[in-house]
Write a protein that holds these residues in place. Sequence first.
Motif, PDB file in Angstrom:
ATOM      1  N   ALA A 140       0.854  -1.185   0.000  1.00 32.30           N
ATOM      2  CA  ALA A 140       0.000   0.000   0.000  1.00 32.30           C
ATOM      3  C   ALA A 140       0.886   1.230   0.000  1.00 32.30           C
ATOM      4  O   ALA A 140       1.910   1.277   0.684  1.00 32.30           O
ATOM      5  N   GLY A 141       0.498   2.214  -0.784  1.00 26.35           N
ATOM      6  CA  GLY A 141       1.270   3.443  -0.830  1.00 26.35           C
ATOM      7  C   GLY A 141       0.835   4.287  -1.995  1.00 26.35           C
ATOM      8  O   GLY A 141       0.204   3.810  -2.943  1.00 26.35           O
ATOM      9  N   GLY A 142       1.181   5.561  -1.944  1.00 30.90           N
ATOM     10  CA  GLY A 142       0.801   6.457  -3.024  1.00 30.90           C
ATOM     11  C   GLY A 142      -0.704   6.533  -3.154  1.00 30.90           C
ATOM     12  O   GLY A 142      -1.406   6.840  -2.203  1.00 30.90           O
ATOM     13  N   MET A 143      -1.203   6.197  -4.316  1.00 28.86           N
ATOM     14  CA  MET A 143      -2.640   6.297  -4.573  1.00 28.86           C
ATOM     15  C   MET A 143      -3.308   4.930  -4.698  1.00 28.86           C
ATOM     16  O   MET A 143      -4.418   4.814  -5.213  1.00 28.86           O
ATOM     17  N   GLY A 144      -2.618   3.848  -4.249  1.00 30.23           N
ATOM     18  CA  GLY A 144      -3.234   2.550  -4.400  1.00 30.23           C
ATOM     19  C   GLY A 144      -2.780   1.540  -3.373  1.00 30.23           C
ATOM     20  O   GLY A 144      -1.792   1.742  -2.663  1.00 30.23           O
ATOM     21  N   ALA A 145      -3.523   0.431  -3.305  1.00 27.03           N
ATOM     22  CA  ALA A 145      -3.167  -0.709  -2.460  1.00 27.03           C
ATOM     23  C   ALA A 145      -3.320  -1.962  -3.303  1.00 27.03           C
ATOM     24  O   ALA A 145      -4.240  -2.070  -4.124  1.00 27.03           O
ATOM     25  N   VAL A 146      -2.405  -2.925  -3.100  1.00 28.28           N
ATOM     26  CA  VAL A 146      -2.391  -4.139  -3.907  1.00 28.28           C
ATOM     27  C   VAL A 146      -2.689  -5.335  -3.011  1.00 28.28           C
ATOM     28  O   VAL A 146      -2.119  -5.459  -1.911  1.00 28.28           O
ATOM     29  N   TYR A 147      -3.561  -6.215  -3.499  1.00 26.22           N
ATOM     30  CA  TYR A 147      -3.969  -7.403  -2.746  1.00 26.22           C
ATOM     31  C   TYR A 147      -3.843  -8.645  -3.628  1.00 26.22           C
ATOM     32  O   TYR A 147      -3.991  -8.574  -4.862  1.00 26.22           O
TER      33      TYR A 147
ATOM     34  N   PRO B 113     -13.624   8.935  -1.013  1.00 26.63           N
ATOM     35  CA  PRO B 113     -13.975   8.912  -2.426  1.00 26.63           C
ATOM     36  C   PRO B 113     -14.752  10.125  -2.901  1.00 26.63           C
ATOM     37  O   PRO B 113     -14.809  10.396  -4.092  1.00 26.63           O
ATOM     38  N   HIS B 114     -15.366  10.861  -1.960  1.00 26.29           N
ATOM     39  CA  HIS B 114     -16.150  12.019  -2.352  1.00 26.29           C
ATOM     40  C   HIS B 114     -15.490  13.320  -1.884  1.00 26.29           C
ATOM     41  O   HIS B 114     -16.133  14.362  -1.812  1.00 26.29           O
ATOM     42  N   GLY B 115     -14.203  13.249  -1.587  1.00 27.35           N
ATOM     43  CA  GLY B 115     -13.457  14.440  -1.200  1.00 27.35           C
ATOM     44  C   GLY B 115     -13.070  15.273  -2.406  1.00 27.35           C
ATOM     45  O   GLY B 115     -13.398  14.972  -3.559  1.00 27.35           O
ATOM     46  N   ARG B 116     -12.317  16.328  -2.156  1.00 28.17           N
ATOM     47  CA  ARG B 116     -11.977  17.265  -3.226  1.00 28.17           C
ATOM     48  C   ARG B 116     -11.097  16.642  -4.304  1.00 28.17           C
ATOM     49  O   ARG B 116     -11.134  17.050  -5.464  1.00 28.17           O
ATOM     50  N   MET B 117     -10.273  15.643  -3.937  1.00 25.56           N
ATOM     51  CA  MET B 117      -9.333  15.056  -4.886  1.00 25.56           C
ATOM     52  C   MET B 117      -9.906  13.852  -5.622  1.00 25.56           C
ATOM     53  O   MET B 117      -9.241  13.266  -6.482  1.00 25.56           O
ATOM     54  N   GLY B 118     -11.146  13.474  -5.303  1.00 20.78           N
ATOM     55  CA  GLY B 118     -11.709  12.239  -5.839  1.00 20.78           C
ATOM     56  C   GLY B 118     -11.696  12.145  -7.352  1.00 20.78           C
ATOM     57  O   GLY B 118     -11.214  11.172  -7.933  1.00 20.78           O
ATOM     58  N   ASP B 119     -12.223  13.172  -8.038  1.00 25.92           N
ATOM     59  CA  ASP B 119     -12.323  13.123  -9.499  1.00 25.92           C
ATOM     60  C   ASP B 119     -10.948  13.047 -10.158  1.00 25.92           C
ATOM     61  O   ASP B 119     -10.740  12.289 -11.111  1.00 25.92           O
ATOM     62  N   LYS B 120      -9.994  13.830  -9.675  1.00 29.84           N
ATOM     63  CA  LYS B 120      -8.659  13.831 -10.262  1.00 29.84           C
ATOM     64  C   LYS B 120      -7.976  12.478 -10.073  1.00 29.84           C
ATOM     65  O   LYS B 120      -7.323  11.965 -10.986  1.00 29.84           O
TER      66      LYS B 120
ATOM     67  N   ARG C  66      -9.438   9.557  -9.682  1.00 30.70           N
ATOM     68  CA  ARG C  66     -10.087   8.552 -10.527  1.00 30.70           C
ATOM     69  C   ARG C  66      -9.617   8.669 -11.973  1.00 30.70           C
ATOM     70  O   ARG C  66      -9.405   7.665 -12.658  1.00 30.70           O
ATOM     71  N   GLN C  67      -9.437   9.903 -12.443  1.00 32.14           N
ATOM     72  CA  GLN C  67      -8.971  10.104 -13.808  1.00 32.14           C
ATOM     73  C   GLN C  67      -7.559   9.555 -13.982  1.00 32.14           C
ATOM     74  O   GLN C  67      -7.249   8.870 -14.970  1.00 32.14           O
ATOM     75  N   ARG C  68      -6.680   9.835 -13.024  1.00 29.19           N
ATOM     76  CA  ARG C  68      -5.312   9.326 -13.095  1.00 29.19           C
ATOM     77  C   ARG C  68      -5.290   7.794 -13.043  1.00 29.19           C
ATOM     78  O   ARG C  68      -4.514   7.133 -13.744  1.00 29.19           O
ATOM     79  N   PHE C  69      -6.167   7.229 -12.209  1.00 30.17           N
ATOM     80  CA  PHE C  69      -6.224   5.776 -12.074  1.00 30.17           C
ATOM     81  C   PHE C  69      -6.695   5.129 -13.377  1.00 30.17           C
ATOM     82  O   PHE C  69      -6.168   4.091 -13.808  1.00 30.17           O
ATOM     83  N   ARG C  70      -7.689   5.753 -14.036  1.00 34.90           N
ATOM     84  CA  ARG C  70      -8.164   5.232 -15.317  1.00 34.90           C
ATOM     85  C   ARG C  70      -7.059   5.275 -16.374  1.00 34.90           C
ATOM     86  O   ARG C  70      -6.900   4.344 -17.168  1.00 34.90           O
TER      87      ARG C  70
END
Length: 378
Positions: free
Chosen positions: A325-332, A356-363, A365-369
């Motif tokens: 876990a770190g940065g913007m993700g966690a691996v399982y 997920p509904h905070g100020r950074m949520g949309d950005k 999600r876009q980076r993750f996509r």
Amino acid sequence: MIEDVTEAGTKEGRRKRDLTGVVLDGLYKLKVQHCKGGMGEIWSAETLSLGSERFIKLLPASFASNQEYVDALLREAKLTDNLEGDYFPKIEHCGISDCGIAYYVMRPIQGQDLAQLLDEEYPRGMTVEEALPLLLGILRAVAVLHEQGVIHRDIKPANIFIESQDGKERNVRILDFGVAKALNDTVVTLGATIPRGTQQYMAPEQYKPIPDPATPANDVFAIGLVAYEMILGRQPIPIADYQDRIASGRELPSLQEHPKGKDAGVNEALAEQLLRAVRFDPAKRFSNAGEMLEHLERAVLFDPSNLSPGTIIDNTYRVIEPLAAGGMGAVYRVKNIHRPISEPQLLKVLVYPDGPHGRMGDKLRQRFRLECEALHGL
């Protein structure tokens, strides 16, 4: 009870009362009437000593000489003033003016009520992404109210104010305590022996000729209806159908059964919590707003950075163990429950630092996509 009605009973009552320019107690000059209901008018006013703006609630002319209503308005001001927290109006003064008008003074707030927001920006309803932060804010505000032993009894979009300051994060305030009830108050109030509130948001147990004693579950029902309205873009129970629906016991369906609910992104967990809030039997609802808030947060705001073994993700993958876990993700390491003989897989989930509904949520999600698309192209 606050309703959109005109003053009646006299020739003067049938005409709109214009108090523009009237000065109350030599302190407040009334400027603009913003809204009017059966038991109150809201005006903006100028403080003559400082020139600053204030909001004033006063009794309409039809009740000005009725001591019961005068006492009720002053009791409302006192109850509101005793509330602790930033979710409620701030009362500065109350009394009866030298011209016989009962009133109280509030500090002004900037923004709009939820009814205006829905009409102007979301006439077809909100997505879950848009509605959930506001719903959680409403629940936090009413939970604080319930913790202080007060039941509002008139929760509706027009009494939910979305405060904004310089375009920053929205803060929810609960307004209009005209029929609110303090559980430790032994005074028989105007709403004690007859139904009070707004009909299409009243809980079934309050919609009786002689309503049941008020409980926080009354407010939970109204909050549930408001949540449905935010998603659907309309009141879930039409006013013309309300009496028949209550009498026949026809419960509201799950939002997942409504096409608009599915389009808005309502998942099973959220639909289940909202359906519980609008049960006709108060014993089957959440007992208060705090309990509903706790269940709703647990259902929709789980922490993806700390999933325990055995957790099912998207009804497909069972967590075997966390790997990193770190940065913007966690691996399982996970196993597809629909393919029991398949090999374990690695699964990465997006982690939100402010939810997920905070100020950074949309950005995020876009980076993750973009990351997913890049990996898919390898």
